[in-house]
Design a protein around this motif. Sequence first.
Motif, mmCIF file in Angstrom:
data_model
loop_
_atom_site.group_PDB
_atom_site.id
_atom_site.type_symbol
_atom_site.label_atom_id
_atom_site.label_comp_id
_atom_site.label_asym_id
_atom_site.label_seq_id
_atom_site.Cartn_x
_atom_site.Cartn_y
_atom_site.Cartn_z
ATOM 1 N N ALA A 85 -4.068 15.299 -2.875
ATOM 2 C CA ALA A 85 -4.279 14.250 -1.877
ATOM 3 C C ALA A 85 -5.166 14.714 -0.728
ATOM 4 O O ALA A 85 -5.847 13.897 -0.091
ATOM 5 C CB ALA A 85 -2.932 13.771 -1.338
ATOM 6 N N ALA A 86 -5.178 16.021 -0.444
ATOM 7 C CA ALA A 86 -6.010 16.538 0.651
ATOM 8 C C ALA A 86 -7.481 16.200 0.436
ATOM 9 O O ALA A 86 -8.218 15.944 1.400
ATOM 10 C CB ALA A 86 -5.825 18.054 0.769
ATOM 11 N N GLU A 87 -7.922 16.178 -0.820
ATOM 12 C CA GLU A 87 -9.319 15.864 -1.112
ATOM 13 C C GLU A 87 -9.608 14.387 -0.844
ATOM 14 O O GLU A 87 -10.699 14.033 -0.391
ATOM 15 C CB GLU A 87 -9.654 16.219 -2.563
ATOM 16 C CG GLU A 87 -9.406 17.674 -2.928
ATOM 17 C CD GLU A 87 -10.195 18.643 -2.061
ATOM 18 O OE1 GLU A 87 -11.274 18.262 -1.545
ATOM 19 O OE2 GLU A 87 -9.734 19.790 -1.895
ATOM 20 N N ALA A 94 0.836 -1.203 0.000
ATOM 21 C CA ALA A 94 0.000 0.000 0.000
ATOM 22 C C ALA A 94 0.870 1.253 0.000
ATOM 23 O O ALA A 94 1.997 1.249 0.497
ATOM 24 C CB ALA A 94 -0.918 0.004 1.214
ATOM 25 N N LEU A 95 0.320 2.331 -0.560
ATOM 26 C CA LEU A 95 1.035 3.599 -0.631
ATOM 27 C C LEU A 95 0.583 4.549 0.473
ATOM 28 O O LEU A 95 -0.613 4.647 0.750
ATOM 29 C CB LEU A 95 0.791 4.263 -1.990
ATOM 30 C CG LEU A 95 1.313 3.523 -3.220
ATOM 31 C CD1 LEU A 95 0.879 4.243 -4.493
ATOM 32 C CD2 LEU A 95 2.833 3.400 -3.171
ATOM 33 N N PRO A 96 1.525 5.263 1.095
ATOM 34 C CA PRO A 96 1.161 6.279 2.093
ATOM 35 C C PRO A 96 0.644 7.542 1.396
ATOM 36 O O PRO A 96 1.048 7.856 0.282
ATOM 37 C CB PRO A 96 2.475 6.552 2.817
ATOM 38 C CG PRO A 96 3.532 6.239 1.796
ATOM 39 C CD PRO A 96 2.986 5.135 0.941
ATOM 40 N N ILE A 97 -0.265 8.249 2.073
ATOM 41 C CA ILE A 97 -0.830 9.480 1.526
ATOM 42 C C ILE A 97 -0.242 10.671 2.273
ATOM 43 O O ILE A 97 -0.231 10.705 3.510
ATOM 44 C CB ILE A 97 -2.360 9.496 1.657
ATOM 45 C CG1 ILE A 97 -2.953 8.264 0.973
ATOM 46 C CG2 ILE A 97 -2.944 10.765 1.044
ATOM 47 C CD1 ILE A 97 -4.450 8.111 1.188
ATOM 48 N N ALA A 98 0.247 11.655 1.525
ATOM 49 C CA ALA A 98 0.847 12.843 2.127
ATOM 50 C C ALA A 98 -0.217 13.666 2.848
ATOM 51 O O ALA A 98 -1.343 13.824 2.352
ATOM 52 C CB ALA A 98 1.526 13.688 1.057
ATOM 53 N N THR A 99 0.121 14.186 4.000
ATOM 54 C CA THR A 99 -0.802 15.026 4.762
ATOM 55 C C THR A 99 -0.507 16.509 4.555
ATOM 56 O O THR A 99 -1.155 17.363 5.145
ATOM 57 C CB THR A 99 -0.705 14.697 6.266
ATOM 58 O OG1 THR A 99 0.658 14.847 6.692
ATOM 59 C CG2 THR A 99 -1.161 13.268 6.534
ATOM 60 N N LYS A 100 0.475 16.781 3.702
ATOM 61 C CA LYS A 100 0.841 18.165 3.399
ATOM 62 C C LYS A 100 0.781 18.376 1.893
ATOM 63 O O LYS A 100 1.243 17.548 1.118
ATOM 64 C CB LYS A 100 2.263 18.460 3.900
ATOM 65 C CG LYS A 100 2.730 19.888 3.650
ATOM 66 C CD LYS A 100 4.168 20.080 4.137
ATOM 67 C CE LYS A 100 4.663 21.493 3.837
ATOM 68 N NZ LYS A 100 6.064 21.694 4.246
ATOM 69 N N ASP A 101 0.190 19.485 1.474
ATOM 70 C CA ASP A 101 0.071 19.785 0.045
ATOM 71 C C ASP A 101 1.435 19.931 -0.623
ATOM 72 O O ASP A 101 2.381 20.463 -0.023
ATOM 73 C CB ASP A 101 -0.698 21.088 -0.164
ATOM 74 C CG ASP A 101 -2.197 20.861 -0.271
ATOM 75 O OD1 ASP A 101 -2.625 19.685 -0.253
ATOM 76 O OD2 ASP A 101 -2.946 21.844 -0.359
ATOM 77 N N ALA A 102 1.526 19.462 -1.859
ATOM 78 C CA ALA A 102 2.718 19.720 -2.665
ATOM 79 C C ALA A 102 2.700 21.172 -3.124
ATOM 80 O O ALA A 102 1.640 21.799 -3.206
ATOM 81 C CB ALA A 102 2.742 18.795 -3.871
ATOM 82 N N GLU A 103 3.866 21.710 -3.422
ATOM 83 C CA GLU A 103 3.981 23.102 -3.867
ATOM 84 C C GLU A 103 4.467 23.155 -5.317
ATOM 85 O O GLU A 103 5.088 22.204 -5.817
ATOM 86 C CB GLU A 103 4.961 23.863 -2.967
ATOM 87 C CG GLU A 103 4.559 23.899 -1.491
ATOM 88 C CD GLU A 103 3.272 24.659 -1.226
ATOM 89 O OE1 GLU A 103 2.833 25.427 -2.109
ATOM 90 O OE2 GLU A 103 2.688 24.477 -0.143
ATOM 91 N N ILE A 104 4.181 24.259 -5.982
ATOM 92 C CA ILE A 104 4.636 24.442 -7.359
ATOM 93 C C ILE A 104 6.165 24.327 -7.415
ATOM 94 O O ILE A 104 6.863 24.955 -6.616
ATOM 95 C CB ILE A 104 4.168 25.806 -7.906
ATOM 96 C CG1 ILE A 104 2.641 25.820 -8.025
ATOM 97 C CG2 ILE A 104 4.803 26.101 -9.265
ATOM 98 C CD1 ILE A 104 2.061 27.175 -8.388
#
Length: 306
Positions: free
Chosen positions: A292-294, A191-201
Motif C-alpha cells: 500500500a505504501a507504493e 470506499a476502503l481506507p488505505i493503511a499508512t503502515k506496512d504489513a509484516e510477515i
Amino acid sequence: MTYFLKASLFLLVMFSVTTSKAQLYKNNIREYKARIPGEAAKLIKSGELFLTADSLSQTFKPNGYGPIAVDLESMKKKKLEPGKIYNRVAEATVIVSPTGKCGELTERGTECEKIHSYPATGYIIDSKGIIVTNYHVANGYVTKNNTTSRDVMIVMLKDGTTFPVTEVLSADQANDLAILKIDPKGRKLPALPIATKDAEIGDPVFIVSHPKGFFYAFSSGMVTDKFSENNWRARQYRNIMAISADFAAGSSGGAIIDQFGNVIGTVSYTKTLQHSDDPSKTQMILKATIPAAELLKLIKEGNIKK
C-alpha cells in the motif's frame, strides 16, 4: 394433536428465521458474467460520451503523473471478524473490464455483434468514484493487441450498477498500479481506507476478488515474504509483498486487506515455481502484491520522471 401442531409451527418459525439469516448462493453467470456484456451493450448503444480504447490511450502519460486529489478514508483500528471484513470489502470491490463489439467478420461476411469482456478486479478509495486497479488491467484495454473490446471500459459495482471509466488519473507501470475515475452521478460509493503502515510477515490478510469468473470470492492467508525485485519492463526495482491467500486470473487489481479492514496491498501477479529437475512439477505458486505504501506514494507524490 394440538401439541403436534404447536411443535410444527414452532419448528417452521425457527426454520424461517434461520434461513432468512443465511447467505444466498449467487449465480455468477446470470448476475455478473452475462450481465457485463449486457450493460456494456446498453452503454455503447446509448451514445453517451465515454473513453474508447483509442481515446483512453492518449491519457497514458509516458513521463508520469503528478499528485492527485483523493479524499481518503481514515485508517480503521478495530479488529473485525472475517465475515464482517468480507461484507465491508465486497461492497467497495468492483469489476473492471474492457468491453466492446467483436467487429470481426463472420463466415457470412457480416460484422460480429457479440460483446467481448475481460473482467478483472478493482476497489474504491474515494466515495466520489476513484478506483484502483492494476496498470496491466488498464493497459490491456488500450493496447493494440486488444482487437475485440475497445469500445468502453466499465466499472461494475456489486449490485450490478455499471459506469464507464471517464479518466485515467494516474498510471504506474513500475508498480503495476492504475487509478481510474468514474462519474457515480451523485451516488456516494463505499470506499476502503488505505493503511499508512506496512504489513509484516505473519500478519493475516484477506482478499475479495473475481478469480476466473468466480465473482466476489473470499480468500484469507498471511504475509509470507517481503522482497525487492527488478521490474525489467519498467527498468527499475520495486517492492513486493508475497501472501498465501489465494487469487488467480481475474483477481488482478484486487485489494489486500488487513484484519481491521484497511488496504495493505494490491494484487499483481502469480508465479509458478517448478522443480529444478522436472519443470512439469509445480512445487509452489508465489502470489505477489504491491504494498500500500507504493499506492500512497503515487497518490501524494505522483511519478513524474525527472
